[in-house]
Design an enzyme around this catalytic site. Sequence first.
Site, PDB file in Angstrom:
ATOM      1  N   SER A 121      -6.783  -8.972 -11.258  1.00 40.90           N
ATOM      2  CA  SER A 121      -8.221  -8.715 -11.595  1.00 40.90           C
ATOM      3  C   SER A 121      -8.789  -7.710 -10.585  1.00 40.90           C
ATOM      4  O   SER A 121     -10.011  -7.356 -10.770  1.00 40.90           O
ATOM      5  CB  SER A 121      -9.026 -10.010 -11.510  1.00 40.90           C
ATOM      6  OG  SER A 121      -8.831 -10.434 -10.243  1.00 40.90           O
ATOM      7  N   HIS A 142      -5.329  -7.845 -18.357  1.00 44.88           N
ATOM      8  CA  HIS A 142      -6.050  -8.831 -17.428  1.00 44.88           C
ATOM      9  C   HIS A 142      -6.736  -9.805 -18.533  1.00 44.88           C
ATOM     10  O   HIS A 142      -7.822  -9.551 -19.156  1.00 44.88           O
ATOM     11  CB  HIS A 142      -7.237  -8.058 -16.789  1.00 44.88           C
ATOM     12  CG  HIS A 142      -8.082  -8.963 -16.012  1.00 44.88           C
ATOM     13  ND1 HIS A 142      -9.397  -8.643 -15.723  1.00 44.88           N
ATOM     14  CD2 HIS A 142      -7.990 -10.308 -15.306  1.00 44.88           C
ATOM     15  CE1 HIS A 142      -9.883  -9.638 -15.030  1.00 44.88           C
ATOM     16  NE2 HIS A 142      -9.156 -10.552 -14.692  1.00 44.88           N
ATOM     17  N   GLU A 154      -8.480  -6.855 -20.506  1.00 43.22           N
ATOM     18  CA  GLU A 154      -8.394  -5.641 -20.134  1.00 43.22           C
ATOM     19  C   GLU A 154      -7.073  -5.141 -20.007  1.00 43.22           C
ATOM     20  O   GLU A 154      -6.290  -5.678 -19.422  1.00 43.22           O
ATOM     21  CB  GLU A 154      -9.267  -5.534 -18.850  1.00 43.22           C
ATOM     22  CG  GLU A 154     -10.799  -6.008 -18.845  1.00 43.22           C
ATOM     23  CD  GLU A 154     -11.296  -5.843 -17.454  1.00 43.22           C
ATOM     24  OE1 GLU A 154     -12.476  -5.368 -17.186  1.00 43.22           O
ATOM     25  OE2 GLU A 154     -11.076  -6.385 -16.470  1.00 43.22           O
ATOM     26  N   ASN A 192     -15.196  -7.163 -13.373  1.00 42.61           N
ATOM     27  CA  ASN A 192     -15.298  -7.476 -11.983  1.00 42.61           C
ATOM     28  C   ASN A 192     -15.969  -6.375 -11.166  1.00 42.61           C
ATOM     29  O   ASN A 192     -16.763  -6.827 -10.230  1.00 42.61           O
ATOM     30  CB  ASN A 192     -13.869  -7.772 -11.373  1.00 42.61           C
ATOM     31  CG  ASN A 192     -13.265  -9.131 -11.675  1.00 42.61           C
ATOM     32  OD1 ASN A 192     -13.965  -9.945 -12.528  1.00 42.61           O
ATOM     33  ND2 ASN A 192     -11.824  -9.451 -11.329  1.00 42.61           N
TER      34      ASN A 192
END
Length: 596
Positions: A121, A142, A154, A192
């Site tokens: 991540s 991800h 992702e 993130n």
Amino acid sequence: MAREFTSVGVVGLGTMGAGIVEVFARNGIDVVAVEISANALERGRTTLTGSTDRAVAKGKLAEADRDALLARVDWQVGLDALHSVDLVIEAVPEHLDLKQRIFAELDRVCKPEAILATNTSSLSVTEISVATTRPNQVIGIHFFNPAPVMKLVEVVRTVVTSADVVADVEALCERLGKVDVTISDRAGFIANALLFGYLNHAVSMFESRYATREDIDAAMKLGCGLPMGPLALMDLIGLDTAYEILDTMYRRGGRDRRHAPVPLIKQMVTAGLLGRKSGRGFYTYERPGSPVVVPDEHTPVSTGAALADGARAIAKVGIVGSGTMATGIIEVFAKAGYEVISVTRGAEKSAKVCEAVKTSLNKGVVRGKLSETDRDAALGRVTWSATLDHLADVDLVVEAVVEELSVKKALFASLDEICKPGVVLATTTSSLPVIDVAMATQRPADVIGLHFFNPAPIMPLVEIVQTIRTSAETSATARAVCAALGKTGVVCGDRSGFIVNALLFPYLNDAVKMLEASYSTADDIDYAMKLGCGYPMGPFELLDVVGLDVSLAIQRELYLELREPGFAPAPLLEHLVTAGYLGRKSGRGFRDHTKR
């Protein structure tokens, strides 16, 4: 034609890895699930069976489908079991050296055409890929936790990832029923990168005792509609994991100080306060792994008697202003049983405000949320006025005029002369310093901020903003009034943005910077935050609703007060405002609303 994946391998069977196994097996794909030891393998198996059993109990999965799902999983110890799979996804802890060792071994074990993927991540997919002799076949996939539920994936390509590999993985995501956003290899990717700056800032607020953990979390849930408050979310993620992600983003992402982990996070990790998994983090839990919060030494006492302790009696309330916010606040107080005096500049404005309040109350009757008797009683409690002198005997004044400091200071100076001693004088400002307004009076101890959210009759949150001159009695009165209104009052200091705007708008500004850098599209960024983080709106949807001019003004205030380079307004935001692209109200912002 995209390649057909008939078997995949998953390395690492913690919560994330076991969830990924379930995603593939649910969709008819054979999975080789690999761990480092028999004990770890058994824990992964227990996680998967527990998840599927819960799905059966909730009626979301038939028993036969569960049995078929579990039959597709081949549980193995050691990477050698992955010799014939078409794709491997690694889901081990976020340590670069560990992942590089695993990928070097996968490169040796797996067949030449196999795609090697990491679920990282925050780490560099590129740095992981160079541990192999096939970096063009390495990609980031991800998933978000819990993987079986969260729709977003992702897909992270490096500068050497083959276009065919990207296309094959995108097609696989579609087969799995996921929404993929394809991006390049940058610290934090989309979700993130936007989420953790916000979480870190929230921890900083708590560390400095600006607000309590409960008030910070309640503010973001009730003020922004987020599924969890930031500190509760940190506990769910795990403070050790959050620290590693922030530290990686700080080192890889240009050393932005907002991503430098707040010292409190490292201290808590060192002390073993890791969040839910250890039973204690920012909150205390029933037991390790439990989501049930239990009282601890920091839990506030919230009984009615304690809330009203020291509060002044409030029976009559004056509300100054004629805009949407003033109209909503009049309705809130009148429905709660207070006698209200509405003061506007002139009889014409009073008539308009009166009509707006009647219209809103009538809608409540039509929707069955208010009886005709209660509507008539609420209207009967309101006196309409065009002069401030009628506020001479009220107990509380709430100011809701235009957001200009000079106007508010002049009004408070007048109220100081007109109102009787002991009256609480409140401003609904969302961005101006409350102390500046307070010092326009000879009674700054009686001045406080009551920041209602729009629409006031619906939104449950009020930010109670204390200045360094606000008395304890005034604060207690404000808290008691919010409770009597049926609102959740959160207490904070007199800083730019208070709690909600101070946490929300830097996140929105970061999203604009991400778009400006051509890292991703507005649609994909919105998808990432809605599907990956459970936000009710993506950042660009929200910016267009709030108004780009309003957003820019708030961001400028935050930057001017905090002088943090990372808070400087994104040039793209400034350019759009200059061009008159203000969002929905002008027909165009980040999106064109004239075609809808």
